[in-house]
Design a protein around this motif. Sequence first.
Motif, mmCIF file in Angstrom:
data_model
loop_
_atom_site.group_PDB
_atom_site.id
_atom_site.type_symbol
_atom_site.label_atom_id
_atom_site.label_comp_id
_atom_site.label_asym_id
_atom_site.label_seq_id
_atom_site.Cartn_x
_atom_site.Cartn_y
_atom_site.Cartn_z
ATOM 1 N N ARG A 120 0.553 0.016 8.183
ATOM 2 C CA ARG A 120 0.446 0.276 10.022
ATOM 3 C C ARG A 120 -0.157 -0.935 10.843
ATOM 4 O O ARG A 120 0.634 -1.361 11.907
ATOM 5 C CB ARG A 120 0.979 1.626 10.363
ATOM 6 N N LEU A 121 -1.685 -1.315 10.059
ATOM 7 C CA LEU A 121 -2.274 -1.312 10.554
ATOM 8 C C LEU A 121 -2.701 -3.281 9.910
ATOM 9 O O LEU A 121 -2.685 -3.796 11.459
ATOM 10 C CB LEU A 121 -3.726 -0.950 10.468
ATOM 11 N N SER A 130 2.107 3.628 5.235
ATOM 12 C CA SER A 130 0.771 4.154 5.413
ATOM 13 C C SER A 130 0.089 3.677 6.163
ATOM 14 O O SER A 130 0.535 2.632 7.018
ATOM 15 C CB SER A 130 0.279 3.791 4.171
ATOM 16 N N ALA A 131 -0.847 4.456 6.275
ATOM 17 C CA ALA A 131 -1.534 3.580 8.032
ATOM 18 C C ALA A 131 -2.387 2.600 7.556
ATOM 19 O O ALA A 131 -2.082 1.690 8.602
ATOM 20 C CB ALA A 131 -3.008 5.043 7.879
ATOM 21 N N PHE A 132 -2.495 1.729 6.289
ATOM 22 C CA PHE A 132 -2.809 0.604 5.807
ATOM 23 C C PHE A 132 -1.915 -0.341 6.062
ATOM 24 O O PHE A 132 -2.416 -1.215 7.573
ATOM 25 C CB PHE A 132 -3.146 0.522 4.901
ATOM 26 N N ASP A 188 0.627 -0.981 0.173
ATOM 27 C CA ASP A 188 0.028 0.138 -0.055
ATOM 28 C C ASP A 188 0.866 1.794 0.208
ATOM 29 O O ASP A 188 0.375 2.135 -0.612
ATOM 30 C CB ASP A 188 -0.748 -0.267 1.283
ATOM 31 N N ALA A 200 0.508 -4.294 12.788
ATOM 32 C CA ALA A 200 0.548 -4.640 13.743
ATOM 33 C C ALA A 200 -0.302 -6.123 14.037
ATOM 34 O O ALA A 200 -0.322 -6.196 15.174
ATOM 35 C CB ALA A 200 -0.367 -3.390 14.338
ATOM 36 N N ARG A 201 -1.469 -5.758 13.031
ATOM 37 C CA ARG A 201 -2.234 -7.014 13.505
ATOM 38 C C ARG A 201 -1.502 -8.311 12.967
ATOM 39 O O ARG A 201 -1.801 -9.531 13.245
ATOM 40 C CB ARG A 201 -3.192 -7.200 12.477
ATOM 41 N N ASN A 216 1.476 3.860 -2.669
ATOM 42 C CA ASN A 216 1.215 4.869 -2.808
ATOM 43 C C ASN A 216 2.379 6.398 -3.559
ATOM 44 O O ASN A 216 2.053 7.416 -4.098
ATOM 45 C CB ASN A 216 0.658 5.920 -0.989
#
Lengths: 322, 322, 322, 322
Positions: free
Chosen positions: A265-266, A261-263, A144, A269-270, A148
């Motif tokens: 990172r999330l 990106s936020a995606f 992702d 993390a998961r 970007n």
Amino acid sequence: MSEIKRIGIITSGGDAPGMNAAIRAVTRSAVTEGLEVYAFYRGFAGILDKEFRKFSFSDVGGIMERGGTILRTARVPEFKLPEIRSKAAQNLKELGIDVLVIIGGEGSLTGGKLLSEEHGIPVIGIPGSIDNDISFTDMCIGVDTCLNTCVEAMQKLKDTASSHERAFVVEVMGRGSGYIALASGIAVGAEAVIIPENPVDFKAIAERIWEERQRGKINSIIVVAEGAASAYTVSRHLENRIGFETRITILGHVQRGGAPSAFDRLLAARMGHEAVKAILEKDFGVMTSLSRSNMARVPIEKVLSEKKELDMDLLKLSKILS
Amino acid sequence: MSEIKRIGIITSGGDAPGMNAAIRAVTRSAVTEGLEVYAFYRGFAGILDKEFRKFSFSDVGGIMERGGTILRTARVPEFKLPEIRSKAAQNLKELGIDVLVIIGGEGSLTGGKLLSEEHGIPVIGIPGSIDNDISFTDMCIGVDTCLNTCVEAMQKLKDTASSHERAFVVEVMGRGSGYIALASGIAVGAEAVIIPENPVDFKAIAERIWEERQRGKINSIIVVAEGAASAYTVSRHLENRIGFETRITILGHVQRGGAPSAFDRLLAARMGHEAVKAILEKDFGVMTSLSRSNMARVPIEKVLSEKKELDMDLLKLSKILS
Amino acid sequence: MSEIKRIGIITSGGDAPGMNAAIRAVTRSAVTEGLEVYAFYRGFAGILDKEFRKFSFSDVGGIMERGGTILRTARVPEFKLPEIRSKAAQNLKELGIDVLVIIGGEGSLTGGKLLSEEHGIPVIGIPGSIDNDISFTDMCIGVDTCLNTCVEAMQKLKDTASSHERAFVVEVMGRGSGYIALASGIAVGAEAVIIPENPVDFKAIAERIWEERQRGKINSIIVVAEGAASAYTVSRHLENRIGFETRITILGHVQRGGAPSAFDRLLAARMGHEAVKAILEKDFGVMTSLSRSNMARVPIEKVLSEKKELDMDLLKLSKILS
Amino acid sequence: MSEIKRIGIITSGGDAPGMNAAIRAVTRSAVTEGLEVYAFYRGFAGILDKEFRKFSFSDVGGIMERGGTILRTARVPEFKLPEIRSKAAQNLKELGIDVLVIIGGEGSLTGGKLLSEEHGIPVIGIPGSIDNDISFTDMCIGVDTCLNTCVEAMQKLKDTASSHERAFVVEVMGRGSGYIALASGIAVGAEAVIIPENPVDFKAIAERIWEERQRGKINSIIVVAEGAASAYTVSRHLENRIGFETRITILGHVQRGGAPSAFDRLLAARMGHEAVKAILEKDFGVMTSLSRSNMARVPIEKVLSEKKELDMDLLKLSKILS
């Protein structure tokens, strides 16, 4: 097998933005569960050299937002030799590593699978690769952010392309896969996307650019995946046919960097947390996977047995929409 | 000379982010003062072809944030011929253009100066060029945005460079000037900056990279100005000497695009407005200039008579700080 | 005075992006010249508490791109008391600090001036403040990055504002100065900018918004400087008059963060280096300054004696161009 | 039903980045298939007012990269009245609209469902909403961009938070859903996330902040979803308990703007194209959906019958990782 006490972690292969976020998540989840975390540097090379550090909760503070990987990475071609893998397994055993978490792409997962099969080292995989070429997960960590980066660069090209009467050729990464080229090409409305999965037809591309000029469209962008051709080759072929200048952009490793990106990172993390859950459940030999917005696990063997196919509808879409 | 009623405006030469903001400011300031604005397309080419549009206040809405130039731009080599300039002057007179505002670099200002000297066309210059090679102004429109683009890309390279044991070579624009290379190199702490103003010493660069490796620094970035060498040449030279792989990034026209930075928008707004003030005061033959945070005007002749010197202290600085 | 051997450095007052780049430049320039660098934490508070670290060349690696300040900062109101300053001076002398480099705004420079006058501590100032309220320098470190942050946020607002029939009120920083509000307002074409330097006329603003609606403009943005009013106050006043909804954005400390822009990095690098040059020349009591693209020095006393005036032409410009 | 010739399209409810990319994809795919596209402005309001334009292929050029929606949007509360819907249906029939494509969130889909049930108007839904509160699709258009905006802002806050001893409270959007708050909170390592799905415990949050200060962590960020509380309320509660200052950031509609991310552009392109495929297959009453990286369709009725549940594991994750 007895209780798990100590885990090893490496990042391996090409680096991808979000790897640090995954390291953080694995470490913090593991430490919270009372496990020890040994972080090895430069992928399998660090295991061979016993170059590692014990990570505490705070050792991974402030790294989530950083591109690259604080553990560094390396391609270790000699890992194809059984005696080298044997040495690595021996080192892991000597250090009391009960399970090894591998963040990386196909080559890295293959290394892990062999360590496991040949030497009984339990491994957990986390898919990290900007190429999006790993099957059985909706996305890999890093894709992702990389997209970007490509789209932002190409959007800037469009600005300037609209000011001139030129065509621009952009070379992007992806190794054997055309995913980055295709996805970013759709996202900026590129006139043509050249990918390894599809034979290139320079005549058709040149004709299309000509037609669009007639229609008044003046900002032509051609995206080429490194696995299909080089920007120079494409540029030469097109200039001969279209009769006006082309300009070249080669993003290179810029695509591997940048704050994730936020995606990503999330996702990291998961997946890092899921890896530790798998460890606690002694569910070894699996890769964490994103499936319909949920975390899942897939046997690494299954992942490696099937090549991720590029959705060729995207190629059609890229032609219709630009 | 009688009252000014109608002004012409062009963007010319290489495009630069912020040119649209300047077009907007000239148009709105002029319309507010009761002047008519004729916007010509593709620089001097549009004057020769009488390709223009009358701009109202609202025609320039929503363009400030866009890179490139809505008036497009072109290099018009034939403008070096007196008879071509004569034709342009005739067209301007036929259309009743009382003064021509030229947004562009040195070549464009030279064209304007000749139109003025040979045919009595009043001109006003606004310095727009990413190369920062125009003298007698603290900054040109577009430089700041271009530098941010370069620095963001290089910063991403640093992330990934820290993950590998490689050196990265980045080629940036600047034509005959090394300013972009030098300023962006300082801003990311590049190991070496190769510019046209200074002879390159590959041996010294290779030694430096080696020394830094010894010291433990692993992310080597070498910035090269297009006016000094190509990324390929630099890469080949270094690989031979340092003995490990280098990777290449060529930003190309990405550097000309992108939404202009706050600095460039403000500079363009002020310069566009200043140009109209000069017109109302019939202060022709001048270029708007940023001087100590204030607007000023400099005779175009003076601007063209002196080459902007690169501050060589910056080169020293780049060596000390990295 | 004998030879300079050891310098102290603090960041003080409100933090500004680029402070880290200045710390890096001071440290590396000083170490290169054979000086020792003692970095104190939390501004004057760290001097009072003797909380410091000796910085080597590599201690400031990888910080240039980070917002905030690794030395932290604090406002120390008790520094207005002579006995507290006396204590600070004593600590500096005990530690053998020959000269103190202060990176900060007016309050911080005042503290330095008093230390110097009362206790003979040589000081060098570097202007770091997002408020752009320090005189005798074309720019302060941090302003450029802060403006980019504001402009990017407001530009996003414009997107959505164009989709609705609403007015948006954005509150920005600047303490007593309206510079950030005004500069960012011009850069996005805000309908109105409310600043402390100019009495607010809500009736006129409401009328303007109404008129623009009639003309078809639908994305109204009102920027308000924190020193003039709060977003809530402005919102309430306008809603009563315009009869449709407003929405509020308060950027807050987001404006102080972020990787510094190329401009701020370069400015900080140059100023940090200039500060060390001043030290070597024993040119004390001065602030580094940007003047016509060059480095200069101004006596701190002179800087503090004159309030930086806001260029009120900018206010006029903001009205003409939107 | 006879052949489909003419489709209508609206964007409705809150705007989301990527809506323009969806409009473009629907239009270009439809025109390519020989269909006519009638674009209505301001959602259902444009149908009621017959405010529309016929869109050609080139009418949607250059819009993909722009935030907001060029068709504007509006909430039309009166659409809850049967007689108003009846009027809308009549207008659509009069204009010969064979099927209506609705890009929006739950409320908009409900409007479409009623138009269909009561008046036999065929509809296709495309999920566009930053709130990520639509079930049976892995993601809605706009969520990814919104998260990136939130994460970038919060990351800047972390920079400055590390420089001070303060806590920062950030209010984000999401209406009844805590998804944005939770996902962005995880992505920046926020100390606490306050969401409508979970009762807030100010005492526990204050204790946690205190503990982390003891541990040396100094940059505390508390994210609050607008549906749970306001930043002010949270700030007041915390200050009373923790005894030091908090600062507030309210991003507001900044979250709805900005150039869409690569992910949102690609998702919008694919969904827009899928909507046209559904039309050609006369598969009406469905919403396009992302399912395991593939395009799918779900009956709108099914979508509306089930509330999207927030994955409460994310809440646990946010606590473990920060």
